[in-house]
Scaffold this motif. Structure first.
Motif, PDB file in Angstrom:
ATOM      1  N   ILE A   1       0.857  -1.197   0.000  1.00  0.00           N
ATOM      2  CA  ILE A   1       0.000   0.000   0.000  1.00  0.00           C
ATOM      3  C   ILE A   1       0.891   1.245   0.000  1.00  0.00           C
ATOM      4  O   ILE A   1       1.922   1.289   0.684  1.00  0.00           O
ATOM      5  N   GLY A   2       0.506   2.213  -0.808  1.00  0.00           N
ATOM      6  CA  GLY A   2       1.218   3.490  -0.856  1.00  0.00           C
ATOM      7  C   GLY A   2       0.213   4.629  -0.766  1.00  0.00           C
ATOM      8  O   GLY A   2      -0.976   4.429  -1.011  1.00  0.00           O
ATOM      9  N   PHE A   3       0.702   5.809  -0.404  1.00  0.00           N
ATOM     10  CA  PHE A   3      -0.208   6.933  -0.178  1.00  0.00           C
ATOM     11  C   PHE A   3       0.187   8.142  -1.011  1.00  0.00           C
ATOM     12  O   PHE A   3       1.356   8.522  -1.058  1.00  0.00           O
ATOM     13  N   ASP A   4      -0.827   8.698  -1.632  1.00  0.00           N
ATOM     14  CA  ASP A   4      -0.647   9.952  -2.355  1.00  0.00           C
ATOM     15  C   ASP A   4      -1.281  11.029  -1.484  1.00  0.00           C
ATOM     16  O   ASP A   4      -2.510  11.150  -1.424  1.00  0.00           O
ATOM     17  N   TYR A   5      -0.430  11.780  -0.749  1.00  0.00           N
ATOM     18  CA  TYR A   5      -0.976  12.759   0.193  1.00  0.00           C
ATOM     19  C   TYR A   5      -0.486  14.168  -0.120  1.00  0.00           C
ATOM     20  O   TYR A   5      -0.446  15.036   0.755  1.00  0.00           O
ATOM     21  N   GLY A   6      -0.130  14.354  -1.398  1.00  0.00           N
ATOM     22  CA  GLY A   6       0.322  15.676  -1.816  1.00  0.00           C
ATOM     23  C   GLY A   6       1.770  15.919  -1.442  1.00  0.00           C
ATOM     24  O   GLY A   6       2.216  17.064  -1.361  1.00  0.00           O
ATOM     25  N   GLN A   7       2.544  14.847  -1.216  1.00  0.00           N
ATOM     26  CA  GLN A   7       3.941  14.988  -0.837  1.00  0.00           C
ATOM     27  C   GLN A   7       4.719  15.669  -1.963  1.00  0.00           C
ATOM     28  O   GLN A   7       4.472  15.417  -3.134  1.00  0.00           O
ATOM     29  N   ARG A   8       5.633  16.539  -1.572  1.00  0.00           N
ATOM     30  CA  ARG A   8       6.396  17.259  -2.605  1.00  0.00           C
ATOM     31  C   ARG A   8       7.345  16.316  -3.322  1.00  0.00           C
ATOM     32  O   ARG A   8       7.726  16.569  -4.457  1.00  0.00           O
ATOM     33  N   HIS A   9       7.705  15.219  -2.655  1.00  0.00           N
ATOM     34  CA  HIS A   9       8.545  14.227  -3.340  1.00  0.00           C
ATOM     35  C   HIS A   9       7.647  13.151  -3.959  1.00  0.00           C
ATOM     36  O   HIS A   9       7.781  11.964  -3.712  1.00  0.00           O
ATOM     37  N   ARG A  10       6.711  13.644  -4.791  1.00  0.00           N
ATOM     38  CA  ARG A  10       5.767  12.726  -5.437  1.00  0.00           C
ATOM     39  C   ARG A  10       6.476  11.739  -6.347  1.00  0.00           C
ATOM     40  O   ARG A  10       5.907  10.716  -6.727  1.00  0.00           O
ATOM     41  N   ILE A  11       7.715  12.066  -6.679  1.00  0.00           N
ATOM     42  CA  ILE A  11       8.485  11.169  -7.539  1.00  0.00           C
ATOM     43  C   ILE A  11       8.578   9.782  -6.908  1.00  0.00           C
ATOM     44  O   ILE A  11       8.720   8.778  -7.604  1.00  0.00           O
ATOM     45  N   GLU A  12       8.419   9.707  -5.585  1.00  0.00           N
ATOM     46  CA  GLU A  12       8.490   8.397  -4.925  1.00  0.00           C
ATOM     47  C   GLU A  12       7.366   7.481  -5.408  1.00  0.00           C
ATOM     48  O   GLU A  12       7.512   6.267  -5.387  1.00  0.00           O
ATOM     49  N   LEU A  13       6.254   8.074  -5.848  1.00  0.00           N
ATOM     50  CA  LEU A  13       5.147   7.246  -6.329  1.00  0.00           C
ATOM     51  C   LEU A  13       5.520   6.544  -7.635  1.00  0.00           C
ATOM     52  O   LEU A  13       5.074   5.428  -7.893  1.00  0.00           O
ATOM     53  N   ALA A  14       6.339   7.202  -8.448  1.00  0.00           N
ATOM     54  CA  ALA A  14       6.829   6.563  -9.670  1.00  0.00           C
ATOM     55  C   ALA A  14       7.911   5.544  -9.328  1.00  0.00           C
ATOM     56  O   ALA A  14       7.948   4.447  -9.894  1.00  0.00           O
ATOM     57  N   CYS A  15       8.790   5.905  -8.381  1.00  0.00           N
ATOM     58  CA  CYS A  15       9.866   4.991  -7.986  1.00  0.00           C
ATOM     59  C   CYS A  15       9.300   3.693  -7.426  1.00  0.00           C
ATOM     60  O   CYS A  15       9.807   2.612  -7.691  1.00  0.00           O
ATOM     61  N   ARG A  16       8.226   3.800  -6.635  1.00  0.00           N
ATOM     62  CA  ARG A  16       7.711   2.581  -6.006  1.00  0.00           C
ATOM     63  C   ARG A  16       7.243   1.568  -7.052  1.00  0.00           C
ATOM     64  O   ARG A  16       7.378   0.369  -6.875  1.00  0.00           O
ATOM     65  N   LYS A  17       6.715   2.074  -8.167  1.00  0.00           N
ATOM     66  CA  LYS A  17       6.297   1.173  -9.249  1.00  0.00           C
ATOM     67  C   LYS A  17       7.511   0.445  -9.833  1.00  0.00           C
ATOM     68  O   LYS A  17       7.459  -0.758 -10.096  1.00  0.00           O
ATOM     69  N   ASN A  18       8.603   1.195 -10.018  1.00  0.00           N
ATOM     70  CA  ASN A  18       9.823   0.579 -10.566  1.00  0.00           C
ATOM     71  C   ASN A  18      10.392  -0.461  -9.599  1.00  0.00           C
ATOM     72  O   ASN A  18      10.854  -1.521 -10.009  1.00  0.00           O
ATOM     73  N   VAL A  19      10.375  -0.121  -8.314  1.00  0.00           N
ATOM     74  CA  VAL A  19      10.923  -1.050  -7.318  1.00  0.00           C
ATOM     75  C   VAL A  19      10.071  -2.307  -7.277  1.00  0.00           C
ATOM     76  O   VAL A  19      10.599  -3.432  -7.269  1.00  0.00           O
ATOM     77  N   LEU A  20       8.762  -2.140  -7.285  1.00  0.00           N
ATOM     78  CA  LEU A  20       7.865  -3.307  -7.253  1.00  0.00           C
ATOM     79  C   LEU A  20       8.094  -4.191  -8.476  1.00  0.00           C
ATOM     80  O   LEU A  20       8.153  -5.418  -8.363  1.00  0.00           O
TER      81      LEU A  20
END
Ligand code: ZN
Length: 237
Positions: free
Chosen positions: A35-54
């Motif tokens: 599970i991941g959260f999109d909460y308006g974090q300024r480092h939204r790039i982590e949401l793309a990274c998590r897909k690559n890591v998965l």
């Protein structure tokens, strides 16, 4: 379907700690969702990274491939309405009078774990794993072991469940987190975490360092750099 006791949910942000927690869970449980959260974090790039890591977890680690289940991304857009912090607004990261950096979003982990518990309830996942750490962190009180234990009790009472909250990194430092990754997934996992995970609060992936990408000077980068340096120094002894 694996029995309830073999089903787990990992709070997976795409960072070093949660990637290590994901390996920890895949090593132990038959079925692991994320599970991941999109909460308006300024480092939204982590949401793309998590897909690559998965994707890399599924591709490069055959023993874990069949265990990886659904990935849930939950939007928590109201975080921005709760007040400005350097985590959700474009402002300078500084340490405040209480000793906490202004990246602190009060109660963030309480929201995250509570949301994860709802998904776990719905998906019959008994175990919830989070990368909270009391030893080597920026001083966020919702990372404390007592917070997590109290929350486990509150959630189980409120949901009438027997969920178990696991925090495998709670009492270890960042160097030991790298060592744990190496133990669980060998040099390939260390390399994957170094290359693909994201830690930097500023969302900077333009600069490559020995420990991975980041601005190199925010509190998250500093912790990661220090931990990796200690891990490498120890390996070289
Ligand atoms: Zn940084």
């Amino acid at each position: 379907m694996a029995d309830n006791n073999q089903r787990a949910l990992v709070l997976f942000s795409g960072g070093q700690d949660s990637a290590t927690c994901l390996a920890w869970a895949l090593d132990r449980f038959a079925h692991v969702e994320t599970i991941g959260f999109d909460y308006g974090q300024r480092h939204r790039i982590e949401l793309a990274c998590r897909k690559n890591v998965l994707h890399a977890f599924g591709k490069d680690f055959p023993a874990w491939r069949g265990k990886l289940g659904e990935d849930h991304v939950v939007s928590l857009p109201f975080f921005r309405d709760l007040g400005h912090t350097a985590m959700t607004s474009d402002m300078e990261i500084v340490f405040e009078e209480n000793g906490l950096p202004n990246t602190f979003v009060p109660g963030r982990n309480i929201f995250f774990l509570t949301t994860a518990a709802v998904i776990a309830y719905r998906r019959s996942l008994k175990h919830i794993i989070g990368g909270m750490c009391e030893t080597d962190y920026s001083g966020y009180p919702d990372c404390r072991d007592d917070t997590i234990k109290a929350l486990q009790t509150a959630l189980n009472l409120g949901l009438d469940t027997r969920l178990v909250l696991h925090t495998p990194l709670m009492w270890i430092g960042k160097a030991d987190t790298w060592a744990m990754a190496e133990r669980l997934g060998g040099p390939a996992l260390v390399e994957l975490i170094r290359e693909e995970t994201h830690t930097c609060y500023l969302g900077d992936r333009g600069q490559k360092h020995p420990w991975g990408y980041g601005c190199g000077s925010c509190p998250a980068c500093e912790l990661r750099a220090k931990g990796y340096g200690a891990f490498v120094a120890r390996a070289g002894q």
